[in-house]
Design a protein around this motif. Structure first.
Motif, PDB file in Angstrom:
ATOM      1  N   LEU A  21     -28.596  18.488 -23.302  1.00 25.64           N
ATOM      2  CA  LEU A  21     -28.951  19.661 -22.493  1.00 25.64           C
ATOM      3  C   LEU A  21     -29.564  20.753 -23.375  1.00 25.64           C
ATOM      4  CD1 LEU A  21     -25.874  19.984 -20.064  1.00 25.64           C
ATOM      5  CD2 LEU A  21     -28.185  19.218 -19.466  1.00 25.64           C
ATOM      6  N   ALA A  22     -28.998  20.948 -24.557  1.00 25.89           N
ATOM      7  CA  ALA A  22     -29.533  21.952 -25.487  1.00 25.89           C
ATOM      8  C   ALA A  22     -30.919  21.545 -25.979  1.00 25.89           C
ATOM      9  CB  ALA A  22     -28.571  22.137 -26.667  1.00 25.89           C
ATOM     10  N   ILE A  23     -31.124  20.244 -26.177  1.00 27.62           N
ATOM     11  CA  ILE A  23     -32.430  19.762 -26.655  1.00 27.62           C
ATOM     12  C   ILE A  23     -33.490  19.940 -25.555  1.00 27.62           C
ATOM     13  CG2 ILE A  23     -33.720  17.738 -27.447  1.00 27.62           C
ATOM     14  CD1 ILE A  23     -31.106  16.756 -28.800  1.00 27.62           C
ATOM     15  N   HIS A  33     -27.577  34.802  -1.345  1.00 27.70           N
ATOM     16  CA  HIS A  33     -28.089  33.615  -2.029  1.00 27.70           C
ATOM     17  C   HIS A  33     -27.087  32.471  -1.937  1.00 27.70           C
ATOM     18  CE1 HIS A  33     -31.615  35.532  -3.861  1.00 27.70           C
ATOM     19  NE2 HIS A  33     -30.858  36.608  -3.924  1.00 27.70           N
ATOM     20  N   ALA A  34     -27.589  31.277  -2.170  1.00 29.19           N
ATOM     21  CA  ALA A  34     -26.723  30.097  -2.165  1.00 29.19           C
ATOM     22  C   ALA A  34     -25.749  30.161  -3.342  1.00 29.19           C
ATOM     23  CB  ALA A  34     -27.576  28.841  -2.242  1.00 29.19           C
ATOM     24  N   PRO A  35     -24.582  29.531  -3.206  1.00 33.10           N
ATOM     25  CA  PRO A  35     -23.612  29.532  -4.306  1.00 33.10           C
ATOM     26  C   PRO A  35     -24.195  28.885  -5.562  1.00 33.10           C
ATOM     27  CG  PRO A  35     -22.647  28.629  -2.286  1.00 33.10           C
ATOM     28  CD  PRO A  35     -24.119  28.771  -2.040  1.00 33.10           C
ATOM     29  N   LEU A  36     -23.876  29.450  -6.702  1.00 40.01           N
ATOM     30  CA  LEU A  36     -24.267  28.868  -7.989  1.00 40.01           C
ATOM     31  C   LEU A  36     -23.047  28.169  -8.573  1.00 40.01           C
ATOM     32  CD1 LEU A  36     -26.167  31.949  -9.481  1.00 40.01           C
ATOM     33  CD2 LEU A  36     -27.093  30.065  -8.127  1.00 40.01           C
ATOM     34  N   THR A  37     -23.243  26.945  -8.999  1.00 43.31           N
ATOM     35  CA  THR A  37     -22.120  26.180  -9.546  1.00 43.31           C
ATOM     36  C   THR A  37     -22.442  25.716 -10.968  1.00 43.31           C
ATOM     37  OG1 THR A  37     -22.995  24.161  -8.550  1.00 43.31           O
ATOM     38  CG2 THR A  37     -21.339  25.374  -7.290  1.00 43.31           C
ATOM     39  N   GLN A  38     -21.422  25.203 -11.615  1.00 46.66           N
ATOM     40  CA  GLN A  38     -21.482  24.711 -12.992  1.00 46.66           C
ATOM     41  C   GLN A  38     -21.508  25.886 -13.971  1.00 46.66           C
ATOM     42  OE1 GLN A  38     -21.225  21.636 -14.314  1.00 46.66           O
ATOM     43  NE2 GLN A  38     -20.951  20.659 -12.318  1.00 46.66           N
ATOM     44  N   SER A  39     -20.454  26.003 -14.758  1.00 45.85           N
ATOM     45  CA  SER A  39     -20.316  27.184 -15.616  1.00 45.85           C
ATOM     46  C   SER A  39     -21.484  27.378 -16.580  1.00 45.85           C
ATOM     47  CB  SER A  39     -18.991  27.132 -16.379  1.00 45.85           C
ATOM     48  OG  SER A  39     -18.957  26.041 -17.275  1.00 45.85           O
ATOM     49  N   LEU A  40     -22.015  26.295 -17.172  1.00 45.68           N
ATOM     50  CA  LEU A  40     -23.128  26.473 -18.117  1.00 45.68           C
ATOM     51  C   LEU A  40     -24.350  27.056 -17.411  1.00 45.68           C
ATOM     52  CD1 LEU A  40     -22.955  23.169 -20.251  1.00 45.68           C
ATOM     53  CD2 LEU A  40     -22.333  25.475 -21.001  1.00 45.68           C
ATOM     54  N   ALA A  41     -24.601  26.587 -16.182  1.00 45.24           N
ATOM     55  CA  ALA A  41     -25.734  27.106 -15.408  1.00 45.24           C
ATOM     56  C   ALA A  41     -25.498  28.563 -15.024  1.00 45.24           C
ATOM     57  CB  ALA A  41     -25.953  26.243 -14.161  1.00 45.24           C
ATOM     58  N   ALA A  94     -22.341  23.089 -25.303  1.00 45.46           N
ATOM     59  CA  ALA A  94     -22.287  21.785 -24.633  1.00 45.46           C
ATOM     60  C   ALA A  94     -21.271  20.841 -25.269  1.00 45.46           C
ATOM     61  CB  ALA A  94     -23.678  21.141 -24.619  1.00 45.46           C
ATOM     62  N   MET A  95     -21.085  20.925 -26.593  1.00 41.67           N
ATOM     63  CA  MET A  95     -20.044  20.105 -27.241  1.00 41.67           C
ATOM     64  C   MET A  95     -18.695  20.331 -26.557  1.00 41.67           C
ATOM     65  SD  MET A  95     -20.587  20.600 -31.366  1.00 41.67           S
ATOM     66  CE  MET A  95     -19.146  19.598 -31.872  1.00 41.67           C
TER      67      MET A  95
END
Lengths: 220, 220
Positions: free
Chosen positions: A73-75, B66-74, B104-105
């Protein structure tokens, strides 16, 4: 074309995360010299590779003169900033969040569960056999893809691809999971929207050229 | 301050991914009304919440209209684009890739393995007991944090925080994992660099205010 910097990609023919980087490089018109890390032979856990990535996971992308970049994802984000055209993310704030959310559903919440290191641990500690591992694969591939199917079918931004009519990080991550489903011959519930989008990916030269079976080291 | 849009955060006191969003909101000086999804009572799998996120996972961040945003990284990336100051990523291309790789690790390669849905499946299918689950937690927390310790100790960009002297997405994800290690009282190998960085996080008001034990719904 401007002079292209040299990239090296630590890679293996069949891995989902390596596939993502190959597709992104292809979409951007960039090339990398591949250095094969045979994960079926455990080369990712050898001292030589652990210097590249202490987590012992591929891919790693090296731009000449810089430290190795790890984590697919980072790449993908790096390549999109390195060479912005064609973009792997939409321009609008909420669209970008949607694409990144779909990418993370697959690359973060689905794929890590079915990697070789997890299989190795479960086999060693619970005596999980091949049948139970297959059920495990079906469980997590199925859960992730069923949830994504619901989103793609319901959300108005879905187009020819996951978000509009050009490929984004979302499609790269989706195709990376579907390629695994194919390699492992996993049967999952019906996902008509995903199937339609995957057909568009299969027809796209950047995705087709990254197909695992066409990579160096793949079985004949 | 400009007029602040209304955010709603579907949240639970002790989850790692919710914690990440709370810290980011705090760093940005943004606030959200929290809607508690009691995952210990399985509310994330109820029809009502599945309309917000078909994957049945928190957090979800809703910006009014707005629509819900999911996934913590996003969501972290969204918040950083929504309000750029203070930044959660460094300015340079390779620094950004490093921070995203560390994030991401932890958020992609470590955390998904030790979530409740995985425990539920392993308990039901392999009869995994509490001792074996604890060993599983130690395995994956330990693997992820040991690999990160190696990187942080070796890489010159490490500063007071994971990347330089101000907090980034990398610290948010690191602290989110360390908070889990504390809650579950997991013993992991020595990680002196991580311990030092975590002390800096503990001393930072944005992190301190997000501590799980201080959230609504936490046990007294």
């Amino acid at each position: 074309m401007t002079t292209q910097p040299t990239f090296e990609l630590y890679a293996y023919w069949r891995t989902s995360a390596t596939y993502r980087v190959r597709v992104a490089l292809n979409l951007k018109g960039l090339t990398a010299n591949e250095r094969i890390v045979n994960i079926d032979a455990g080369e990712q856990r050898e001292e030589k590779f652990l210097k590249i990535n202490p987590l012992g996971a591929i891919p790693a992308l090296v731009e000449l003169g810089h430290a190795p970049l790890t984590q697919s994802l980072a790449i993908l984000e790096f390549l999109d900033e390195f060479q912005p055209a064609p973009p792997l993310l939409p321009q609008d704030l909420h669209g970008r969040a949607r694409v990144r959310s779909i990418a993370a559903m697959l690359a973060a919440d689905t794929h890590p569960l079915i990697t070789g290191r997890v299989k190795k641990y479960l086999t060693a500690t619970t005596g999980m056999d091949d049948t139970a591992w297959r059920a495990w694969q079906i469980q997590w591939f199925g859960t992730g893809l069923a949830a994504l199917e619901q989103r793609l079918a319901a959300e108005p931004q879905t187009g020819v691809f996951c978000h509009g009519d050009t490929p984004t990080m979302a499609d790269i991550c989706l195709a990376s999971i579907v390629e695994m489903v194919r390699i492992f011959k996993i049967t999952i519930p019906d996902t008509p929207t995903i199937d339609r989008i995957m057909a568009a990916c299969d027809a796209h030269p950047a995705f087709a050229a990254a197909t695992p079976s066409r990579q160096a080291g793949a079985p004949a």
